[in-house]
Design a protein around this motif. Sequence first.
Motif, PDB file in Angstrom:
ATOM      1  N   GLU A 145     -11.734   1.352  -5.907  1.00 13.61           N
ATOM      2  CA  GLU A 145     -10.341   1.473  -6.295  1.00 13.61           C
ATOM      3  C   GLU A 145     -10.159   2.150  -7.641  1.00 13.61           C
ATOM      4  O   GLU A 145      -9.053   2.377  -8.072  1.00 13.61           O
ATOM      5  CB  GLU A 145      -9.677   0.106  -6.295  1.00 13.61           C
ATOM      6  N   THR A 155      -1.852   6.538  -9.113  1.00 15.12           N
ATOM      7  CA  THR A 155      -2.379   5.553 -10.055  1.00 15.12           C
ATOM      8  C   THR A 155      -3.769   6.001 -10.468  1.00 15.12           C
ATOM      9  O   THR A 155      -4.579   6.382  -9.620  1.00 15.12           O
ATOM     10  CB  THR A 155      -2.481   4.160  -9.403  1.00 15.12           C
ATOM     11  N   TYR A 209      -0.147  -6.744  -6.858  1.00 14.78           N
ATOM     12  CA  TYR A 209       0.115  -6.327  -8.238  1.00 14.78           C
ATOM     13  C   TYR A 209       1.588  -5.930  -8.299  1.00 14.78           C
ATOM     14  O   TYR A 209       2.016  -5.046  -7.553  1.00 14.78           O
ATOM     15  CB  TYR A 209      -0.740  -5.120  -8.610  1.00 14.78           C
ATOM     16  N   TRP A 269      -6.738   4.185 -12.390  1.00 12.38           N
ATOM     17  CA  TRP A 269      -7.197   2.918 -12.948  1.00 12.38           C
ATOM     18  C   TRP A 269      -8.025   3.190 -14.194  1.00 12.38           C
ATOM     19  O   TRP A 269      -8.862   4.091 -14.204  1.00 12.38           O
ATOM     20  CB  TRP A 269      -8.024   2.155 -11.921  1.00 12.38           C
ATOM     21  N   SER A 299      -3.347  -5.089  -2.624  1.00 13.23           N
ATOM     22  CA  SER A 299      -4.769  -4.765  -2.577  1.00 13.23           C
ATOM     23  C   SER A 299      -5.453  -5.521  -1.444  1.00 13.23           C
ATOM     24  O   SER A 299      -5.227  -6.715  -1.258  1.00 13.23           O
ATOM     25  CB  SER A 299      -5.415  -5.154  -3.914  1.00 13.23           C
ATOM     26  N   SER A 326      -2.831   6.917  -4.392  1.00 12.36           N
ATOM     27  CA  SER A 326      -1.509   6.306  -4.195  1.00 12.36           C
ATOM     28  C   SER A 326      -1.702   4.820  -3.920  1.00 12.36           C
ATOM     29  O   SER A 326      -2.116   4.443  -2.833  1.00 12.36           O
ATOM     30  CB  SER A 326      -0.789   6.971  -3.019  1.00 12.36           C
ATOM     31  N   TYR A 327      -1.405   4.007  -4.909  1.00  5.35           N
ATOM     32  CA  TYR A 327      -1.539   2.569  -4.774  1.00  5.35           C
ATOM     33  C   TYR A 327      -0.172   1.889  -4.905  1.00  5.35           C
ATOM     34  O   TYR A 327       0.266   1.203  -4.002  1.00  5.35           O
ATOM     35  CB  TYR A 327      -2.510   2.014  -5.800  1.00  5.35           C
ATOM     36  N   PHE A 328       0.499   2.082  -6.022  1.00  2.00           N
ATOM     37  CA  PHE A 328       1.785   1.434  -6.247  1.00  2.00           C
ATOM     38  C   PHE A 328       2.894   2.151  -5.480  1.00  2.00           C
ATOM     39  O   PHE A 328       2.867   3.367  -5.304  1.00  2.00           O
ATOM     40  CB  PHE A 328       2.145   1.451  -7.744  1.00  2.00           C
ATOM     41  N   TYR A 360       1.774  -3.060  -5.542  1.00  2.00           N
ATOM     42  CA  TYR A 360       0.543  -2.605  -4.884  1.00  2.00           C
ATOM     43  C   TYR A 360      -0.096  -3.819  -4.223  1.00  2.00           C
ATOM     44  O   TYR A 360      -0.381  -4.822  -4.880  1.00  2.00           O
ATOM     45  CB  TYR A 360      -0.407  -1.974  -5.900  1.00  2.00           C
TER      46      TYR A 360
END
Length: 170
Positions: free
Chosen positions: A159, A146, A70, A148, A55, A164-166, A53
């Motif tokens: 965030e 994801t 990440y 958090w 950022s 959808s981050y990773f 990910y």
Amino acid sequence: MKNCRDPTKNTLLFDVRSLGKSAAFILFLPLFACAEAHSEQSPYDIWSGRYVYDSDGGRTVGGSAITATYTLSIRPANQPSNCELSVDGFQTNQHIICSLEGTKDHIRIAFKSFGDGRLVNAFSISEFQSGEPLFDLEWAKGRLLTRWIGLLGESRPKERRAGSYFVRMN
């Protein structure tokens, strides 16, 4: 038993109805065994791979980019250090040993220790407790989501929403 070759493939086909009941059972027994073994796989084995990910936290007052990458590495259960998270970027360089639990569709990544085995970071600050959830990953409708939990903290509420981050890299 009636046999024939499928002309489009290099495989031998036969009519299962021509087999006796015991022969059909013996023929399909390995398929059931494989399905059973697959359903009992560890989440480490199912989720094994590298997830990244990138950022984008905007810019500082001076104009420097606030970015961090990440990288979550999950290896099969029989390998040492099978869950690791690296966070590298603007004013951060963390290596976290993590644990995971879950299913084929959902896992929770939890803090185990920092890369040096200690429960405090390089500045001797305890950011997380051992076993504290960091985030969840879930496959939903073909997307990797994801959620958090403890990793980003309250300083970055934007965030903290699920999304959808990773991206799975391999």
